[in-house]
Write a protein that holds these residues in place. Structure first.
Motif, PDB file in Angstrom:
ATOM      1  N   ASN A  14     -67.370   3.695 -32.094  1.00 13.54           N
ATOM      2  CA  ASN A  14     -66.937   4.500 -33.222  1.00 13.54           C
ATOM      3  C   ASN A  14     -67.114   3.638 -34.463  1.00 13.54           C
ATOM      4  O   ASN A  14     -66.524   2.564 -34.570  1.00 13.54           O
ATOM      5  CB  ASN A  14     -65.465   4.898 -33.035  1.00 13.54           C
ATOM      6  CG  ASN A  14     -64.937   5.754 -34.160  1.00 13.54           C
ATOM      7  OD1 ASN A  14     -65.410   5.674 -35.299  1.00 13.54           O
ATOM      8  ND2 ASN A  14     -63.948   6.575 -33.876  1.00 13.54           N
ATOM      9  N   GLY A  15     -67.950   4.097 -35.394  1.00 12.96           N
ATOM     10  CA  GLY A  15     -68.245   3.307 -36.580  1.00 12.96           C
ATOM     11  C   GLY A  15     -67.021   2.973 -37.407  1.00 12.96           C
ATOM     12  O   GLY A  15     -67.028   1.995 -38.168  1.00 12.96           O
ATOM     13  N   GLU A  16     -65.948   3.736 -37.256  1.00 17.27           N
ATOM     14  CA  GLU A  16     -64.723   3.485 -37.993  1.00 17.27           C
ATOM     15  C   GLU A  16     -63.797   2.522 -37.245  1.00 17.27           C
ATOM     16  O   GLU A  16     -62.739   2.159 -37.757  1.00 17.27           O
ATOM     17  CB  GLU A  16     -63.983   4.798 -38.257  1.00 17.27           C
ATOM     18  CG  GLU A  16     -64.798   5.831 -39.020  1.00 17.27           C
ATOM     19  CD  GLU A  16     -65.200   5.340 -40.396  1.00 17.27           C
ATOM     20  OE1 GLU A  16     -64.389   4.640 -41.033  1.00 17.27           O
ATOM     21  OE2 GLU A  16     -66.327   5.643 -40.827  1.00 17.27           O
ATOM     22  N   GLY A  17     -64.172   2.149 -36.030  1.00 16.43           N
ATOM     23  CA  GLY A  17     -63.357   1.215 -35.256  1.00 16.43           C
ATOM     24  C   GLY A  17     -62.255   1.867 -34.444  1.00 16.43           C
ATOM     25  O   GLY A  17     -61.491   1.180 -33.769  1.00 16.43           O
ATOM     26  N   GLY A  18     -62.163   3.191 -34.484  1.00 18.03           N
ATOM     27  CA  GLY A  18     -61.105   3.887 -33.758  1.00 18.03           C
ATOM     28  C   GLY A  18     -61.525   4.277 -32.361  1.00 18.03           C
ATOM     29  O   GLY A  18     -62.511   3.771 -31.805  1.00 18.03           O
ATOM     30  N   ALA A  19     -60.770   5.197 -31.772  1.00 19.45           N
ATOM     31  CA  ALA A  19     -61.027   5.626 -30.402  1.00 19.45           C
ATOM     32  C   ALA A  19     -62.317   6.433 -30.310  1.00 19.45           C
ATOM     33  O   ALA A  19     -62.705   7.125 -31.251  1.00 19.45           O
ATOM     34  CB  ALA A  19     -59.855   6.463 -29.888  1.00 19.45           C
TER      35      ALA A  19
END
Length: 244
Positions: A183-188
């Motif tokens: 996930n490019g946002e660093g989330g799940a």
């Protein structure tokens, strides 16, 4: 799953210049830089016993960890050229570099920015970077990390075709099917996993650097067992096959 790559920059030599009536611009001082690569693996724990002894997960899969890396010394002055070293193995290597400020990137991919890593991959891609001014600093660490989660399905007689996560077909690893997702946002990483041409559908929610394993018991009448393995901890969910 985490790696540490230690980049040790040690000043070994310097260049000087002479001139008669003028001072020649010879550019930045050249230094010898030693790269020390150390791989540190987190240990996996054994999964807890499943509720049905006749339907247990196979042994934890040993994910292939890269043993060589590309090292990019990217000058921050924009105009100077990037210095690239490929297939750098763990251990010490000595490089000669102009003494200036760099963004040092260490990765087993072909990209020089973390956001350029692909959303999915059949192989595990690691990335790390640090900005270093080699005119004033001699030692620097570059921490290489894993942004990807592993989504796995046990390959047994109950599986008739390669599972699909979203629109991506999982790779056949023999004992398991697997895909690495980020996930490019660093989330799940969240989505639906389709098994046997979407005859069975299961929701996936897994964080980076975690493993989420799925299995359909090969015997008729048993359930889908979902096992979420974080390498150091395991939780399990059993899904009623009749409600899938």
């Amino acid at each position: 799953m985490k790696k540490l790559v230690l980049v040790l920059a040690i000043a070994m030599a310097a260049c000087s210049s002479d001139g008669d009536n003028f001072i020649e611009d010879v550019g930045p001082t050249v230094k010898k830089v030693t790269l020390n690569t150390e791989v540190i693996m987190a240990s996996e724990t054994n999964p807890i016993m499943q509720r049905k002894a006749t339907c247990d997960f196979p042994a934890l899969y040993e994910h292939t960890v890269p043993s060589t890396f590309n090292v990019y010394f990217i000058p921050t002055d924009i105009v100077s050229a990037t210095i690239t070293y490929t297939n750098v193995e763990a251990g010490k290597r000595v490089f000669e570099l102009p003494a200036m400020k760099y963004r040092v990137v260490v990765t087993n991919s072909e990209v020089q920015h973390r956001y350029q890593l692909p959303q999915s991959s059949d192989v595990l891609l690691l990335f790390g970077e640090n900005t270093v001014d080699f005119t004033t600093i001699e030692n620097v660490d570059v921490e290489v990390t894993n942004d990807y989660a592993s989504i796995m399905v046990v390959k047994n007689k109950a599986i008739t075709s390669a599972p699909i996560f979203g629109s991506i077909t999982l790779a056949d690893l023999g004992t398991y099917y697997n895909i690495y997702m980020r996930n490019g946002e660093g989330g799940a990483i969240i989505g639906d996993l389709g098994i046997n041409n979407w005859t069975y559908r299961s929701s996936v929610s897994v964080m980076p650097n975690e493993v989420h394993r799925f299995m359909i018991c090969a015997e008729d009448g048993l359930n889908i067992i979902v096992d979420s393995n974080i390498l150091t901890a395991v939780t399990s969910t059993i899904i009623d096959r009749k409600k899938a």
